[in-house]
Design a protein around this motif. Structure first.
Motif, PDB file in Angstrom:
ATOM      1  N   HIS A  35     -12.921  17.749  14.906  1.00 27.65           N
ATOM      2  CA  HIS A  35     -12.885  19.211  14.850  1.00 27.65           C
ATOM      3  C   HIS A  35     -11.539  19.795  15.283  1.00 27.65           C
ATOM      4  CE1 HIS A  35     -13.761  18.512  19.115  1.00 27.65           C
ATOM      5  NE2 HIS A  35     -13.319  19.741  19.347  1.00 27.65           N
ATOM      6  N   LEU A  36     -10.635  18.940  15.812  1.00 30.22           N
ATOM      7  CA  LEU A  36      -9.326  19.427  16.235  1.00 30.22           C
ATOM      8  C   LEU A  36      -8.228  19.188  15.198  1.00 30.22           C
ATOM      9  CD1 LEU A  36      -9.364  18.298  19.973  1.00 30.22           C
ATOM     10  CD2 LEU A  36      -9.740  20.587  19.067  1.00 30.22           C
ATOM     11  N   GLY A  37      -8.504  18.380  14.181  1.00 30.62           N
ATOM     12  CA  GLY A  37      -7.478  18.141  13.178  1.00 30.62           C
ATOM     13  C   GLY A  37      -7.736  16.868  12.400  1.00 30.62           C
ATOM     14  N   THR A  38      -6.842  16.608  11.436  1.00 31.73           N
ATOM     15  CA  THR A  38      -6.935  15.441  10.555  1.00 31.73           C
ATOM     16  C   THR A  38      -5.607  14.711  10.552  1.00 31.73           C
ATOM     17  OG1 THR A  38      -8.541  16.583   9.149  1.00 31.73           O
ATOM     18  CG2 THR A  38      -7.457  14.652   8.219  1.00 31.73           C
ATOM     19  N   SER A  39      -5.670  13.393  10.468  1.00 31.66           N
ATOM     20  CA  SER A  39      -4.478  12.570  10.419  1.00 31.66           C
ATOM     21  C   SER A  39      -4.645  11.511   9.337  1.00 31.66           C
ATOM     22  CB  SER A  39      -4.217  11.897  11.768  1.00 31.66           C
ATOM     23  OG  SER A  39      -3.075  11.062  11.718  1.00 31.66           O
ATOM     24  N   SER A  40      -3.523  11.058   8.758  1.00 29.51           N
ATOM     25  CA  SER A  40      -3.584  10.050   7.700  1.00 29.51           C
ATOM     26  C   SER A  40      -2.392   9.117   7.812  1.00 29.51           C
ATOM     27  CB  SER A  40      -3.604  10.714   6.319  1.00 29.51           C
ATOM     28  OG  SER A  40      -2.408  11.441   6.101  1.00 29.51           O
ATOM     29  N   ALA A  41      -2.525   7.947   7.170  1.00 29.36           N
ATOM     30  CA  ALA A  41      -1.452   6.958   7.102  1.00 29.36           C
ATOM     31  C   ALA A  41      -1.502   6.303   5.729  1.00 29.36           C
ATOM     32  CB  ALA A  41      -1.595   5.918   8.207  1.00 29.36           C
ATOM     33  N   GLU A  42      -0.354   5.835   5.244  1.00 30.78           N
ATOM     34  CA  GLU A  42      -0.262   5.231   3.919  1.00 30.78           C
ATOM     35  C   GLU A  42       0.308   3.817   4.014  1.00 30.78           C
ATOM     36  OE1 GLU A  42       2.018   7.785   1.443  1.00 30.78           O
ATOM     37  OE2 GLU A  42       0.349   9.181   1.073  1.00 30.78           O
ATOM     38  N   TYR A  43      -0.118   2.992   3.044  1.00 31.20           N
ATOM     39  CA  TYR A  43       0.372   1.616   2.939  1.00 31.20           C
ATOM     40  C   TYR A  43       0.650   1.335   1.469  1.00 31.20           C
ATOM     41  CZ  TYR A  43       0.395  -3.495   2.879  1.00 31.20           C
ATOM     42  OH  TYR A  43       0.731  -4.808   2.697  1.00 31.20           O
ATOM     43  N   VAL A  44       1.903   0.951   1.157  1.00 34.27           N
ATOM     44  CA  VAL A  44       2.283   0.621  -0.211  1.00 34.27           C
ATOM     45  C   VAL A  44       2.058  -0.868  -0.427  1.00 34.27           C
ATOM     46  CG1 VAL A  44       4.146   0.588  -1.901  1.00 34.27           C
ATOM     47  CG2 VAL A  44       3.953   2.494  -0.285  1.00 34.27           C
ATOM     48  N   LEU A  45       1.157  -1.192  -1.335  1.00 30.30           N
ATOM     49  CA  LEU A  45       0.820  -2.585  -1.621  1.00 30.30           C
ATOM     50  C   LEU A  45       1.583  -3.049  -2.854  1.00 30.30           C
ATOM     51  CD1 LEU A  45      -0.820  -5.172  -1.230  1.00 30.30           C
ATOM     52  CD2 LEU A  45      -2.661  -4.106  -2.569  1.00 30.30           C
ATOM     53  N   TYR A  46       2.296  -4.141  -2.730  1.00 29.18           N
ATOM     54  CA  TYR A  46       2.944  -4.807  -3.865  1.00 29.18           C
ATOM     55  C   TYR A  46       2.505  -6.265  -3.831  1.00 29.18           C
ATOM     56  CZ  TYR A  46       6.433  -6.269  -7.269  1.00 29.18           C
ATOM     57  OH  TYR A  46       7.046  -6.773  -8.380  1.00 29.18           O
ATOM     58  N   VAL A  47       1.829  -6.681  -4.868  1.00 30.07           N
ATOM     59  CA  VAL A  47       1.324  -8.045  -4.955  1.00 30.07           C
ATOM     60  C   VAL A  47       2.393  -8.900  -5.615  1.00 30.07           C
ATOM     61  CG1 VAL A  47      -0.510  -9.531  -5.825  1.00 30.07           C
ATOM     62  CG2 VAL A  47      -1.045  -7.191  -5.094  1.00 30.07           C
ATOM     63  N   TYR A  48       2.869  -9.932  -4.947  1.00 29.73           N
ATOM     64  CA  TYR A  48       3.951 -10.775  -5.428  1.00 29.73           C
ATOM     65  C   TYR A  48       3.411 -11.951  -6.238  1.00 29.73           C
ATOM     66  CZ  TYR A  48       6.795  -8.305  -2.008  1.00 29.73           C
ATOM     67  OH  TYR A  48       7.435  -7.347  -1.302  1.00 29.73           O
ATOM     68  N   ASP A  49       4.250 -12.369  -7.222  1.00 28.97           N
ATOM     69  CA  ASP A  49       3.960 -13.622  -7.920  1.00 28.97           C
ATOM     70  C   ASP A  49       4.306 -14.777  -6.991  1.00 28.97           C
ATOM     71  OD1 ASP A  49       3.203 -12.306 -10.247  1.00 28.97           O
ATOM     72  OD2 ASP A  49       5.283 -12.166 -10.932  1.00 28.97           O
ATOM     73  N   VAL A  50       3.471 -15.775  -7.003  1.00 29.57           N
ATOM     74  CA  VAL A  50       3.696 -16.906  -6.096  1.00 29.57           C
ATOM     75  C   VAL A  50       4.973 -17.670  -6.415  1.00 29.57           C
ATOM     76  CG1 VAL A  50       2.747 -19.081  -5.253  1.00 29.57           C
ATOM     77  CG2 VAL A  50       1.250 -17.109  -5.577  1.00 29.57           C
ATOM     78  N   PRO A  51       5.289 -18.018  -7.717  1.00 24.30           N
ATOM     79  CA  PRO A  51       6.454 -18.879  -7.961  1.00 24.30           C
ATOM     80  C   PRO A  51       7.775 -18.159  -8.054  1.00 24.30           C
ATOM     81  CG  PRO A  51       5.278 -18.510 -10.008  1.00 24.30           C
ATOM     82  CD  PRO A  51       4.493 -17.815  -8.940  1.00 24.30           C
ATOM     83  N   THR A  52       7.828 -16.835  -8.008  1.00 27.43           N
ATOM     84  CA  THR A  52       9.069 -16.107  -8.216  1.00 27.43           C
ATOM     85  C   THR A  52       9.606 -15.571  -6.911  1.00 27.43           C
ATOM     86  OG1 THR A  52       7.840 -14.074  -8.652  1.00 27.43           O
ATOM     87  CG2 THR A  52       8.376 -15.446 -10.553  1.00 27.43           C
TER      88      THR A  52
END
Length: 429
Positions: free
Chosen positions: A298-315
């Motif tokens: 009731h006092l406020g809202t907060s948020s956080a973000e995470y950028v996901l990048y899925v890597y190729d295993v052999p590269t």
């Protein structure tokens, strides 16, 4: 010794005895200090007594006991011991009105007296803390006030934040024979005060064994703060990933909301939300995007973000525009050119492989450098040698060929004379 001398000696002896008896008949007493509600024992003694009575009187000059005879009707006052050399009385349940100068009298001629002061300590009441708002809001300014009454002499108040002492402002007011003491503590409340215990302790000579104190625990409400913690530093295809939304606030911001790229989660079969956690059972390229965790109260809202990048295993891992919360270590398999089909790659990676490959490259580079250096040196030496032997060389025919009709004549002309011309002729078969 004649009769006159004997009479003088006898008179001086009797006079000395009388002086000694008179000086020994002086009453002896001591001052007494007692806590309010306790018992005071008052004792009067004489070293020599000729059956003369002792008497105790109160500050109002009322006789309490004359010898073993009680003179004042007060059930709190009792006879402890009475003799020709001592008179001891006790006063139980002592009050502040009992304080004052008490007198012990020895009825000789003249009457001899001794005075003892009875000091009564006023016990301070248990302190009370006022001014606490429950719950307090982050950013509020509040004043805690601690008060105790009935102390004599004036008590001292001390403040503690948990176990650490903090300074307050003290105020003392007299109320009859006792004192009322107040101490105030100014607070600028923040979230760090949530759950902190503030204690007010009373220090007083009458409380040496059982100190008085009061404690209040602050409850502070504040808006939440959110943070995302990931389980993988370098997420790759096929791996298991867990994102945890850590939120701290009061009241607790529960539940939390997960979104991807501003919309709902697209694949709920592989993306499982349980409480504050978002779990990917098997990562793939379609999971790339920005994930947002939001929580509020009731006092406020907060948020956080995470950028996901899925890597190729052999590269080799490409750079990320938004790095994860933890540093991404280099992928040794990408540098070595390994493939996902190699079981040694998917099962475990040799942390020393990158260092060994680097050593081989350095060795090869050194050999190439040596070869190039030797080649350059050889070219330089050969060039200098050719430069020293450079010139124009003419045959004998060329030296005399300008005016000679044939080769033989040219050779003879080249020598500058015709001597031995026959010897210089060349013959061809």
């Amino acid at each position: 010794m004649n009769l006159k001398s004997h009479l003088i000696f006898t008179l001086y002896t009797i006079y000395g005895i009388l002086l000694k008896g008179i000086s020994g008949q002086h009453p002896l007493v001591q001052n007494v200090t007692v806590t309010e509600g306790g018992t005071a024992n008052m004792t009067c003694r004489v070293e020599y007594n000729d059956n003369t009575s002792l008497q105790w009187s109160n500050p109002a000059q009322q006789t309490l006991f004359f010898g073993d005879k009680k003179a004042l009707r007060d059930n709190r006052i009792e006879l402890m011991h009475a003799s020709w050399s001592e008179l001891t009385i006790s006063i139980t349940d002592v009050t502040l009105t009992d304080e004052g100068m008490y007198t012990c009298s020895l009825f000789t001629m003249p009457v001899r007296t001794a005075k003892a002061y009875l000091t009564v300590l006023g016990v301070p009441e248990k302190p009370e803390i006022d001014g606490l708002t429950k719950p307090a809001m982050e950013g509020d300014h509040i004043t805690l006030t601690c008060m105790t009454q009935g102390s004599k002499p004036a008590a001292d108040l001390r403040w503690f934040r948990n176990e650490k002492e903090v300074k307050g402002a003290k105020e003392v007011n007299a109320s009859g024979k006792t004192f009322t003491v107040r101490s105030s503590l100014q607070l600028h409340v923040d979230r760090n005060d949530d759950g902190v215990a503030y204690t007010c302790k009373v220090d007083h000579v009458a409380l040496s064994q059982t100190p008085q104190q009061a404690t209040e625990v602050l409850e502070v409400h504040y808006a939440p703060r959110v943070q995302i913690i990931n389980s993988l530093a370098v997420p790759q295809e096929g791996q298991y990933l867990k994102l945890e939304c850590v939120s701290k606030g009061n009241p607790s911001p529960d539940p939390v909301m997960w979104t991807k790229d501003g919309g709902e989660l697209p694949d709920l079969d592989r993306m499982i939300v349980e409480g504050r956690e978002l779990t990917f059972t098997s990562l793939n390229k379609t999971d790339n995007g920005t994930y947002r965790c939001e929580a509020g109260n009731h006092l406020g809202t907060s948020s956080a973000e995470y950028v996901l990048y899925v890597y190729d295993v052999p590269t080799t891992l490409p750079p990320s525009t938004t790095p994860p919360l933890h540093p991404i270590p280099p992928d040794p398999t990408a540098l070595l050119g390994t493939h996902a089909s190699d079981p040694t790659v998917t099962g475990s990676r040799d942390p020393n492989a990158l260092g060994q490959r680097g050593t081989d490259h350095a060795l090869i580079g050194g050999v190439v450098a040596v070869v190039v250096f030797v080649t350059l040196c050889s070219i330089i030496v050969l060039g200098r040698y050719l430069a020293r032997h450079k010139g124009t060389y003419l045959t004998n025919e060329a030296k005399g060929a300008d005016d000679a009709p044939d080769a033989d004549t040219a050779i003879i002309n080249a020598e500058g004379n015709h001597a031995h011309a026959e010897e210089k002729k060349e013959y061809f078969i």
